[in-house]
Scaffold this motif. Structure first.
Motif, PDB file in Angstrom:
ATOM      1  N   UNK A  89       2.298  -6.160   8.200  1.00  0.00           N
ATOM      2  CA  UNK A  89       1.108  -6.071   7.362  1.00  0.00           C
ATOM      3  C   UNK A  89       1.126  -7.170   6.309  1.00  0.00           C
ATOM      4  N   UNK A  90      -0.062  -7.603   5.881  1.00  0.00           N
ATOM      5  CA  UNK A  90      -0.176  -8.605   4.826  1.00  0.00           C
ATOM      6  C   UNK A  90       0.302  -8.015   3.507  1.00  0.00           C
ATOM      7  N   UNK A  91       1.240  -8.679   2.809  1.00  0.00           N
ATOM      8  CA  UNK A  91       1.707  -8.155   1.524  1.00  0.00           C
ATOM      9  C   UNK A  91       0.564  -8.035   0.527  1.00  0.00           C
ATOM     10  N   UNK A  92       0.627  -7.009  -0.321  1.00  0.00           N
ATOM     11  CA  UNK A  92      -0.423  -6.803  -1.316  1.00  0.00           C
ATOM     12  C   UNK A  92      -0.253  -7.714  -2.524  1.00  0.00           C
ATOM     13  N   UNK A  93       0.956  -8.314  -2.676  1.00  0.00           N
ATOM     14  CA  UNK A  93       1.243  -9.172  -3.821  1.00  0.00           C
ATOM     15  C   UNK A  93       1.761 -10.531  -3.365  1.00  0.00           C
ATOM     16  N   UNK A  94       1.580 -11.531  -4.236  1.00  0.00           N
ATOM     17  CA  UNK A  94       2.233 -12.814  -4.034  1.00  0.00           C
ATOM     18  C   UNK A  94       3.582 -12.860  -4.744  1.00  0.00           C
ATOM     19  N   UNK A  95       3.671 -12.208  -5.920  1.00  0.00           N
ATOM     20  CA  UNK A  95       4.891 -12.275  -6.720  1.00  0.00           C
ATOM     21  C   UNK A  95       5.127 -10.966  -7.441  1.00  0.00           C
ATOM     22  N   UNK A 135      -2.848  -8.930 -14.494  1.00  0.00           N
ATOM     23  CA  UNK A 135      -1.525  -8.668 -13.925  1.00  0.00           C
ATOM     24  C   UNK A 135      -1.429  -7.185 -13.584  1.00  0.00           C
ATOM     25  N   UNK A 136      -0.920  -6.880 -12.416  1.00  0.00           N
ATOM     26  CA  UNK A 136      -0.779  -5.499 -11.949  1.00  0.00           C
ATOM     27  C   UNK A 136       0.372  -4.824 -12.704  1.00  0.00           C
ATOM     28  N   UNK A 162       2.227 -17.069 -16.377  1.00  0.00           N
ATOM     29  CA  UNK A 162       2.216 -18.381 -15.735  1.00  0.00           C
ATOM     30  C   UNK A 162       1.785 -18.270 -14.277  1.00  0.00           C
ATOM     31  N   UNK A 163       2.320 -17.284 -13.572  1.00  0.00           N
ATOM     32  CA  UNK A 163       1.983 -17.115 -12.158  1.00  0.00           C
ATOM     33  C   UNK A 163       0.536 -16.675 -11.972  1.00  0.00           C
ATOM     34  N   UNK A 188      -1.712 -16.596  -8.489  1.00  0.00           N
ATOM     35  CA  UNK A 188      -0.853 -15.725  -7.694  1.00  0.00           C
ATOM     36  C   UNK A 188      -1.105 -14.263  -8.045  1.00  0.00           C
ATOM     37  N   UNK A 189      -1.222 -13.422  -7.048  1.00  0.00           N
ATOM     38  CA  UNK A 189      -1.366 -11.982  -7.275  1.00  0.00           C
ATOM     39  C   UNK A 189      -0.016 -11.459  -7.759  1.00  0.00           C
ATOM     40  N   UNK A 190       0.054 -11.092  -9.030  1.00  0.00           N
ATOM     41  CA  UNK A 190       1.332 -10.854  -9.688  1.00  0.00           C
ATOM     42  C   UNK A 190       1.415  -9.441 -10.235  1.00  0.00           C
ATOM     43  N   UNK A 191       2.577  -8.805 -10.050  1.00  0.00           N
ATOM     44  CA  UNK A 191       2.831  -7.482 -10.612  1.00  0.00           C
ATOM     45  C   UNK A 191       4.120  -7.525 -11.410  1.00  0.00           C
ATOM     46  N   UNK A 192       4.183  -6.680 -12.458  1.00  0.00           N
ATOM     47  CA  UNK A 192       5.358  -6.586 -13.314  1.00  0.00           C
ATOM     48  C   UNK A 192       5.788  -5.132 -13.422  1.00  0.00           C
ATOM     49  N   UNK A 193       7.095  -4.901 -13.273  1.00  0.00           N
ATOM     50  CA  UNK A 193       7.686  -3.592 -13.556  1.00  0.00           C
ATOM     51  C   UNK A 193       8.446  -3.711 -14.866  1.00  0.00           C
TER      52      UNK A 193
END
Length: 357
Positions: A7-13, A89-90, A56-57, A62-67
């Motif tokens: 499957x296509x990833x939901x995020x780039x980074x 940012x997600x 920056x991303x 870039x589709x970016x998420x942070x935990x």
């Protein structure tokens, strides 16, 4: 062994770490001294820590998420709003913690270097718990100099599911250069240390020798050399390249390395040649140090477009501009198809969201 999903990833980074409330001072007439007060001519507030990489991303598309953990104070409200609502940012893998306060860092920029004062605490929920079931992503970027990151397996599970792992190591204040750092590179796609770190970890005495040693550990080895530019080897493509820095007036170097790394991720995921990746990353990191405030100094594509138009216009009178236009001619084919929204800069106060277009 985990079988990568088709499957296509939901995020780039995907990123994980601590978000700080950063207060950055620049323009010191002299370094601070005990018992004295220093007035500076520059100040900015911005999300810091892992937010430097995330902003920056995201600004590069870039589709970016942070935990990360967030408190429930006003600083945390502002950080959450800026990252989620302004920078898109997600934060669905992050957590708010009742009764906890936001970590704060004060950065002092003087004599072409920085000093930091920080206050913070561990969050009740660890990154490993937040990413117990990590999303599919095309890439992750981790600091393997952090022992807790080396112990975590969320990023290795991402790698097993097809993500490219871009690693940094951070500065070893004791300069012991623990060899376990290199062992932790197993399964990583790229390693991006500076020259001193690269030579320290590989026990070599030149950047070229360090690059050769690191290229035996990871497909993509990149060594940044400050004012001397950057060199890299991409074993997966058989390329080797070195590029100089882009000359700019230096205001604040906070976050320049994070912007460089984000641009390398973008170029790699886009399939650019090694030289083009390095050139673009060098430009992005140069543009960020012309602004105050770490994450909010990160350039968007609009900043890149403005720089490019300025250099083209300057070719009439300046040989340096002609050289830069020749060096960055590839931008002409990218900019017309890129969205260039306005971005907000760090200000000397916690600005209202309505200040941004």
């Amino acid at each position: 062994m985990t079988t990568p999903s088709t499957d296509e990833p939901e995020l780039d980074l995907l990123l994980a770490g601590t978000v700080f409330f950063d207060v950055v001072f620049t323009g010191f007439p002299h370094p601070p001294r005990p018992g004295t007060e220093v007035w500076t001519d520059g100040m900015g507030t911005a999300p810091g820590g892992i937010a430097n990489l995330a902003v920056a991303a995201a600004r590069l598309g870039l589709r970016t998420a942070v935990a990360s953990g967030f408190g429930d104070d006003l600083y945390a409200d502002w950080l959450w709003s800026v990252l989620r609502d302004q920078e898109r940012i997600d934060l669905s893998y992050s957590q708010r913690h009742h009764g906890e306060h936001t970590p704060v860092t004060v950065a002092l920029n003087y004599d072409d270097d920085r000093a930091f004062v920080t206050h913070g605490h561990p969050w009740p929920t660890s990154v490993a718990e937040m990413l117990a079931d990590p999303p599919r992503t095309r890439a992750v970027l981790v600091d393997i100099g952090d022992e807790s990151v080396r112990r975590d397996d969320w990023w290795r599970r991402c790698a097993a599911d097809g993500a490219l792992v871009f690693a940094s190591a951070g500065w070893d204040s004791e300069e012991q250069w623990d060899a376990r750092i290199l062992d932790a590179l197993e399964g990583c796609h790229a390693f991006i240390p500076n020259a001193v770190e690269a030579m320290g970890y590989t026990r070599t005495d030149s950047v070229d020798a360090a690059l050769e040693a690191l290229s035996q550990r990871v497909p993509l080895a990149i060594v940044t050399c400050g004012r001397e530019g950057v060199s890299a080897i991409d074993r997966s493509t058989g390329e080797r390249a070195s590029v100089p820095v882009v000359p700019v007036p230096v205001i604040d170097t906070t976050g320049a390395g994070d912007v460089f790394a984000a641009a390398i991720v973008l170029g790699t995921l886009s399939g650019w040649t090694l030289e083009r990746r390095l050139e673009f990353a060098a430009l992005c990191s140069a543009l960020t140090i012309t602004q105050v405030g770490g994450s909010l100094a990160a350039p968007g594509w609009g900043d890149v477009a403005d720089w490019w138009r300025g250099q083209v216009a300057a070719t009439v009178d300046h040989d340096d501009a002609r050289d830069l236009v020749a060096r960055y001619a590839f931008l002409a084919s990218h900019l017309p198809s890129i969205d260039t929204p306005r971005v907000r800069r760090a200000e000397a106060t916690i600005a209202r969201f309505s200040d941004a277009s």
